[in-house]
Design a protein around this motif. Structure first.
Motif, PDB file in Angstrom:
ATOM      1  N   ARG A   1      10.433  10.715   4.789  1.00  0.00           N
ATOM      2  CA  ARG A   1      11.393  10.154   5.874  1.00  0.00           C
ATOM      3  C   ARG A   1      12.760  10.132   5.249  1.00  0.00           C
TER       4      ARG A   1
ATOM      5  N   LYS B   1       3.379  16.574   3.654  1.00  0.00           N
ATOM      6  CA  LYS B   1       2.737  17.596   3.103  1.00  0.00           C
ATOM      7  C   LYS B   1       1.394  16.871   2.029  1.00  0.00           C
TER       8      LYS B   1
ATOM      9  N   LYS C   1       4.126   3.319  -1.391  1.00  0.00           N
ATOM     10  CA  LYS C   1       4.903   3.470  -2.558  1.00  0.00           C
ATOM     11  C   LYS C   1       5.831   4.761  -2.792  1.00  0.00           C
TER      12      LYS C   1
ATOM     13  N   VAL D   1      14.724  11.895  -2.674  1.00  0.00           N
ATOM     14  CA  VAL D   1      15.457  13.412  -2.658  1.00  0.00           C
ATOM     15  C   VAL D   1      16.606  13.320  -1.964  1.00  0.00           C
TER      16      VAL D   1
ATOM     17  N   LEU E   1      16.006  11.151   1.247  1.00  0.00           N
ATOM     18  CA  LEU E   1      14.730  11.597   1.741  1.00  0.00           C
ATOM     19  C   LEU E   1      13.752  10.779   0.797  1.00  0.00           C
ATOM     20  N   ALA E   2      13.126   9.919   1.169  1.00  0.00           N
ATOM     21  CA  ALA E   2      12.124   9.179   0.466  1.00  0.00           C
ATOM     22  C   ALA E   2      10.656   9.891   0.777  1.00  0.00           C
ATOM     23  N   HIS E   3      10.059  10.188  -0.388  1.00  0.00           N
ATOM     24  CA  HIS E   3       8.742  10.863  -0.374  1.00  0.00           C
ATOM     25  C   HIS E   3       7.735   9.591  -0.844  1.00  0.00           C
ATOM     26  N   ILE E   4       6.871   9.436   0.175  1.00  0.00           N
ATOM     27  CA  ILE E   4       6.001   8.170   0.265  1.00  0.00           C
ATOM     28  C   ILE E   4       4.467   8.389   0.293  1.00  0.00           C
ATOM     29  N   GLN E   5       3.898   7.774  -0.474  1.00  0.00           N
ATOM     30  CA  GLN E   5       2.394   7.791  -0.612  1.00  0.00           C
ATOM     31  C   GLN E   5       1.762   6.616  -0.427  1.00  0.00           C
ATOM     32  N   THR E   6       0.572   6.612   0.175  1.00  0.00           N
ATOM     33  CA  THR E   6      -0.127   5.473   0.565  1.00  0.00           C
ATOM     34  C   THR E   6      -1.576   5.043  -0.282  1.00  0.00           C
TER      35      THR E   6
ATOM     36  N   PRO F   1       0.657  -1.261  -0.153  1.00  0.00           N
ATOM     37  CA  PRO F   1      -0.042   0.038   0.030  1.00  0.00           C
ATOM     38  C   PRO F   1       0.862   1.245   0.079  1.00  0.00           C
TER      39      PRO F   1
ATOM     40  N   THR G   1       4.006   4.510   7.253  1.00  0.00           N
ATOM     41  CA  THR G   1       5.166   4.952   6.719  1.00  0.00           C
ATOM     42  C   THR G   1       5.779   5.288   8.267  1.00  0.00           C
TER      43      THR G   1
END
Lengths: 280, 323
Positions: free
Chosen positions: B137, B127, A237, A242, B145-150, A235, B120
């Motif tokens: 995180r 944001k 991703k 960065v 820095l990983a930008h993660i979406q659920t 769930p 996460t």
């Protein structure tokens, strides 16, 4: 895997230890331009926290009739980590490996481990490290426990086996708590819990000869749907990575300690409001 | 529930006695996100009857849902997760934020698994983008820095302590208090929990941390650092190297595999500044580094660097401070 059936016939404690193979994070280099870990820059090892979980299990074997199964999800070469677990005292290892498991987040990893644990049959305890050094989430232990509907004791700092069951000390909220587990359950271990033993020569020989069964998606099909595991089953991703700019402060460097330096540092402390014990 | 939009929900953290400040920090950040998306902000507090909830009302949330019961006097995450999941199924929040404290980090995955949603860990920023929560995180020793979406709802994350400012206090518009009933008061019968003692060492709350590294020759030399820490009203820290040498206990370890500290002042003595150490202290407000090697990486993030032998520099610093 057939040894599992044997376990059931005699009343002995069955402990499953969850193991992950990770890059050596103290040595691994990072390619800031590409935003990826240069995996060639360091070898792989068993996640250090998992070694504490394994050590706790092997210590239980020394005081009670117990069998220890190391369970690892990873690529085929992660067999090496299971052999190391055997060399450090585990009785057997099982590798969960399938291209379909690739790209799993903590949820998909947990559901896959749970499927394998169900396939294994009965158990008394599941031990895991408090977190892995590469992912650093610390989520898989609790998620597995929650999915199996068994109690959990997270962040174990010391463990004792007694008549009641297992008694662990943990640091949570703002205190030290003693938690006693009287039935089956999941424990996750901190590095404070013990000092992992080194592999013995005889155990190393045994590990070398041991066959490590590899369980794939098809083998777990009664307990696991393809859509629940791997990248597809995840769930969460990663949308973007960065690389933060390297931190620099426009600091002032004094090449030697002299009165000017001392006065300036003291002035800065006072300016920051650090005045406790600092005489103006 | 009567609200038109599904809320952003904060799980209140406490220690059995009082609300933990991370709760107000989460409320501060969540208020900003909620405003942007026109969502209500709600707090869920499961507490024993002794915990005072008054302050929670003045931090800008629309509603405070709370359950008071003696069973919440102990940190039993499965009991918390069971009761929370019942409330959350009714509230259908868009987002759930939980503090990345030891309790939060063991509760959140327990809860996420029951709610069958993604989680996460340990976010340092959040944001909203096109209605989705972007969870940011650090990963791989803080190198990226990983930008993660659920993709599932609720979108759940644990968030680090001391990343955000506390929500502003506003006594004029107190939140609506909604008491709920405990559905389960007995967790897993198989677990017994009892409090043994308070923490002895907690360097994460110290305003000043004075740390030693490989530059120290022996364990006793920490006495010199202790004298400096005493002069500054601070506590002792150590790099991984000195903890592994047994110079100082693990409670004091700063870095990737130890504690992350964010004090007003961090003094690094004889620490070269490996990335794994920097990960634990780089956000200190002010950094003073003392090292005999002028090329040590620690100097690149120091506000004040002193090139010299720590055995010579520290006594001079102490006498200047107390003069």
């Amino acid at each position: 895997m057939f040894s599992i059936i044997l376990h059931k016939e005699v009343l002995i404690l069955r402990i499953i230890v969850l193991i992950k193979e990770v890059p050596d994070m103290e040595k691994v280099r990072f390619d800031s331009e590409k935003g990826v870990v240069d995996r060639k820059s360091a070898g792989t090892e068993v996640n250090p926290f998992d070694l504490n979980a394994l050590e706790a299990a092997v210590q239980m074997k020394e005081i009670a009739d117990a069998s220890v199964t190391a369970l690892c999800m990873g690529p085929p070469q992660a067999e090496k980590s299971l052999k190391e677990a055997i060399a450090r005292g585990a009785d057997e290892g099982i590798l969960l490996s399938d291209a379909a498991f690739g790209g799993s987040d903590t949820w998909a990893t947990s559901i896959t481990l749970v499927a394998a644990i169900k396939k294994m049959g009965d158990y008394d305890y599941i031990f895991a490290g408090e977190k892995t050094v590469d992912g650093d989430t610390g989520q898989v232990g609790s998620e597995v426990a929650s999915m199996l509907k068994i109690p959990q004791i997270c962040f174990v700092e010391s463990l004792e086996m007694n008549k009641e069951g297992l008694t662990a000390m943990v640091a949570v909220w703002d205190g030290i708590y003693r938690k006693t587990l009287t039935g089956k359950g999941m424990l996750t271990f901190t590095k404070a819990a013990n000092t992992p033993r080194l592999p013995g020569i005889r155990e190393k020989m045994k590990a070398r000869k041991m066959e490590i069964p590899v369980w794939d998606l098809r083998f777990l099909s009664e307990y696991l749907n393809e859509t629940d595991t791997g990248f597809k089953g995840s769930p969460t991703k990663v949308k973007k990575v960065v690389v933060p700019p390297v931190l620099h402060r426009k600091g002032k460097i004094f090449r030697e300690i002299n009165d000017a330096c001392l006065r300036e540092v003291k002035g800065a402390l006072i300016a920051r409001g650090i005045t406790e014990g600092v005489k103006k | 529930m009567t609200q038109q939009n599904n809320p952003i929900l904060i799980v209140a953290e406490h220690n059995g006695q009082s609300i933990h400040p991370i709760t107000y920090e989460l409320m501060g950040k969540a208020k900003e996100l909620a405003k942007q998306q026109n969502l209500p902000l709600a707090v869920l507090a499961l507490v024993s009857p002794t915990v005072d909830l008054q302050e929670l009302r003045f931090r800008g949330a629309n509603s405070i849902f709370y359950i008071r019961h003696d069973c919440f006097a102990s940190p039993d995450e499965s009991l918390y997760a069971q009761n929370m999941s019942n409330v959350i199924r009714d509230l259908e929040p868009e987002v759930i934020l939980i503090g990345a404290t030891p309790f939060g980090r063991s509760l959140a995955p327990r809860l996420a698994a029951i709610l069958e949603t993604g989680l996460t860990a340990d976010c340092t920023d959040l944001k909203m983008e096109e209605g989705h929560l972007v969870q940011i995180r650090p990963a791989f020793s803080e190198n990226i820095l990983a930008h993660i979406q659920t993709e599932t709802k609720p979108q759940m994350a644990t968030v680090r302590y001391k990343e955000f400012a506390e929500a502003e206090r506003n006594e004029k518009e107190p939140s609506e208090m909604i008491e709920l009933q405990t559905l389960e008061t007995v967790g897993h019968q198989a677990i017994k929990t009892e409090r043994i003692s308070d923490f002895i060492v907690d360097i994460t709350e110290a305003p000043v941390v004075v740390s030693g590294g490989r530059g120290l020759k022996k364990a006793e030399d920490f006495k010199l650092l202790q004298a400096l820490a005493d002069a500054l009203g601070g506590m002792l820290g150590g790099s991984r190297a000195v903890v592994e040498e047994g110079f100082i206990s693990k409670d004091h370890q700063v870095g990737y595999s130890g504690h992350r500290v964010k004090p007003v002042l961090y003094v690094a003595c004889g620490i070269s500044g490996a990335p794994q150490h920097l990960a634990g202290m780089k956000e200190a407000e002010m950094i003073i580094a003392i090292n005999s090697d002028p090329s040590a990486p620690i100097f690149q993030i120091a506000d004040y660097g002193i090139v010299g032998d720590l055995y010579e520099v520290i006594p001079k610093l102490i006498s200047e401070i107390s003069r």
